[in-house]
Design an enzyme around this catalytic site. Structure first.
Site, PDB file in Angstrom:
ATOM      1  N   CYS A   1      24.713 -12.464  36.799  1.00 20.10           N
ATOM      2  CA  CYS A   1      25.737 -13.095  35.959  1.00 20.10           C
ATOM      3  C   CYS A   1      25.513 -14.588  35.760  1.00 20.10           C
ATOM      4  O   CYS A   1      26.086 -15.189  34.855  1.00 20.10           O
ATOM      5  CB  CYS A   1      27.111 -12.830  36.547  1.00 20.10           C
ATOM      6  SG  CYS A   1      27.466 -11.062  36.587  1.00 20.10           S
TER       7      CYS A   1
ATOM      8  N   HIS B   1      31.808 -17.592  33.162  1.00 24.17           N
ATOM      9  CA  HIS B   1      31.395 -16.189  33.176  1.00 24.17           C
ATOM     10  C   HIS B   1      32.642 -15.317  33.262  1.00 24.17           C
ATOM     11  O   HIS B   1      33.597 -15.650  33.962  1.00 24.17           O
ATOM     12  CB  HIS B   1      30.484 -15.958  34.385  1.00 24.17           C
ATOM     13  CG  HIS B   1      30.202 -14.518  34.632  1.00 24.17           C
ATOM     14  ND1 HIS B   1      29.623 -13.712  33.681  1.00 24.17           N
ATOM     15  CD2 HIS B   1      30.435 -13.724  35.720  1.00 24.17           C
ATOM     16  CE1 HIS B   1      29.508 -12.493  34.173  1.00 24.17           C
ATOM     17  NE2 HIS B   1      29.987 -12.470  35.404  1.00 24.17           N
TER      18      HIS B   1
ATOM     19  N   ASN C   1      32.638  -7.337  31.606  1.00 22.03           N
ATOM     20  CA  ASN C   1      31.564  -8.169  32.158  1.00 22.03           C
ATOM     21  C   ASN C   1      30.229  -7.702  31.567  1.00 22.03           C
ATOM     22  O   ASN C   1      29.724  -6.639  31.934  1.00 22.03           O
ATOM     23  CB  ASN C   1      31.570  -8.037  33.691  1.00 22.03           C
ATOM     24  CG  ASN C   1      30.514  -8.913  34.351  1.00 22.03           C
ATOM     25  OD1 ASN C   1      29.673  -9.510  33.681  1.00 22.03           O
ATOM     26  ND2 ASN C   1      30.555  -8.968  35.667  1.00 22.03           N
TER      27      ASN C   1
END
Ligand code: COA
Length: 328
Positions: A113, A253, A283
């Site tokens: 990520c 993020h 995500n």
């Protein structure tokens, strides 16, 4: 010394949407639980014939079109992903060939990520050092290929998508202002795909044991992310003698709405300083930050001259924050 600035941004998400209601039919979960615990309403899922390089090419082409330059102008491609088309050749090579970036070099960057921020940091330094004029950073992940849709603790979290930014030379003081990145391998066991590498090669047994899917100890990752997302931003701002009030936008993020809001509150940011779009994409790993920046731009919340703080925490653990002035 010259600077480095972001001059174009392009994204791609596949059209098919997987809603919480769809997931209720697959596993024992509910829209209410997912919205309360994570903040995701829906995510996009790539069709079976589409791989990470396909989404990456579409994001790259959108970026090149926006800047009005051909692929042959690109000198380096940093392809951030944990879901490459295959172990090798790198997805960067596949994309280089398809966008016609003849003579470019590049590589896949594995930082989960935090991948896109590590890519941006690297691109900025290649440009500032005078090595290159056009560096393309792409974050692309087809998470649906490594998600176990019988595991309710992970399948509700992730989606597919891609985003790219072009980094070019700038005047000193424009564009890239600084970064703070760290890795902490002590947390590696809490979020991983156990099999398919040299430690545990693919076998009938690894497939039967679902070891080619994302495994996560959610609470451990959550605790780390909540603390680190705040600390990395605080420390980067401190290094640059800035306060959260100096920032126009915080583009974090998007892994869990609670992680984002906790970090934003501890930093003392107002709601209008924080970009949140996790509800629509989930995500998407390396793609969340360009997707969030795109939404901020299109929504009129990100403008030329704005100071932007990007931050991410991911598997590894990887942690990163970047400060940029937006220059277009
Ligand atoms: C995954 C995450 C949403 C789980 O939320 P949580 O509040 O920690 O929940 P827990 O894992 O403690 O589980 C609480 C309960 O909910 C249940 N649960 C888990 N997933 C569920 C789901 N999709 N639907 C309904 N219930 C669920 C668990 O089984 C558990 O039930 P139990 O108490 O009967 O055992 C959260 O831990 C998280 O977001 N972690 C970080 C994820 C992340 O950021 N990952 C990427 C890093 S980049």
């Amino acid at each position: 010394m010259r600077g480095a600035k972001i001059t174009a941004l392009g994204c791609y998400v596949p059209p098919r949407v997987l809603t919480n209601q769809d997931l209720e039919k697959l596993v024992d979960t509910s829209d209410e639980w997912i919205m309360q615990r994570v903040g995701i309403r829906e995510r996009h899922i790539a069709p079976p014939e589409m791989a990470t390089s396909d989404m990456a090419v579409l994001a790259a082409c959108a970026t090149l079109a926006q800047r009005g330059i051909p692929g042959s102008d690109i000198e380096a491609i940093l392809l951030c992903t944990v879901t490459p088309d295959m172990m090798f050749p790198s997805t960067a090579c596949l994309v280089q060939n398809r966008i016609g970036a003849k003579g470019a070099w590049g590589f896949d960057l594995v930082a989960a990520c935090s991948g896109f921020l590590y890519g941006l940091t690297t691109a900025a330094h290649l440009v500032i050092a005078g090595a290159h004029k056009n560096v393309l950073v792409i974050g692309a992940d087809t998470m649906s290929r490594i998600i176990d849709y019988t595991d309710r603790s992970t399948c509700v979290l992730f989606g597919d998508g891609a985003g790219a930014m072009l980094v070019e030379p700038a005047e000193p003081g424009e564009g890239f202002l600084g970064f703070l990145n760290e890795i902490d391998g002590a947390g590696g066991n809490f979020l991983k795909m156990p099999a398919g590498g040299s430690r545990l090669p693919a076998s009938a047994e690894t497939v039967a044991n679902h070891q080619h899917f994302v495994k996560q100890e959610g609470q451990q990752v959550f605790k780390y992310a909540v603390t680190k997302m705040y600390e990395i931003c605080r420390d980067l701002l401190y290094r640059h003698d800035l306060t959260p009030h100096d920032i126009k936008l915080f583009i974090p993020h998007q892994a869990n709405l609670r992680v984002i809001t906790a970090a934003a509150q501890r930093l003392g940011l107002r709601d209008d300083q924080v970009i949140i779009n996790i509800d629509r994409y989930g995500n998407t790993t390396a793609a969340t930050i360009p997707l969030a920046a795109r939404d901020a731009l299109e929504g009129g919340r990100l403008k030329k001259g704005d100071m932007v703080l990007f931050a991410a925490v991911g598997a590894g653990f990887t942690v990163g924050a970047n400060l940029w002035k937006w220059e277009y």
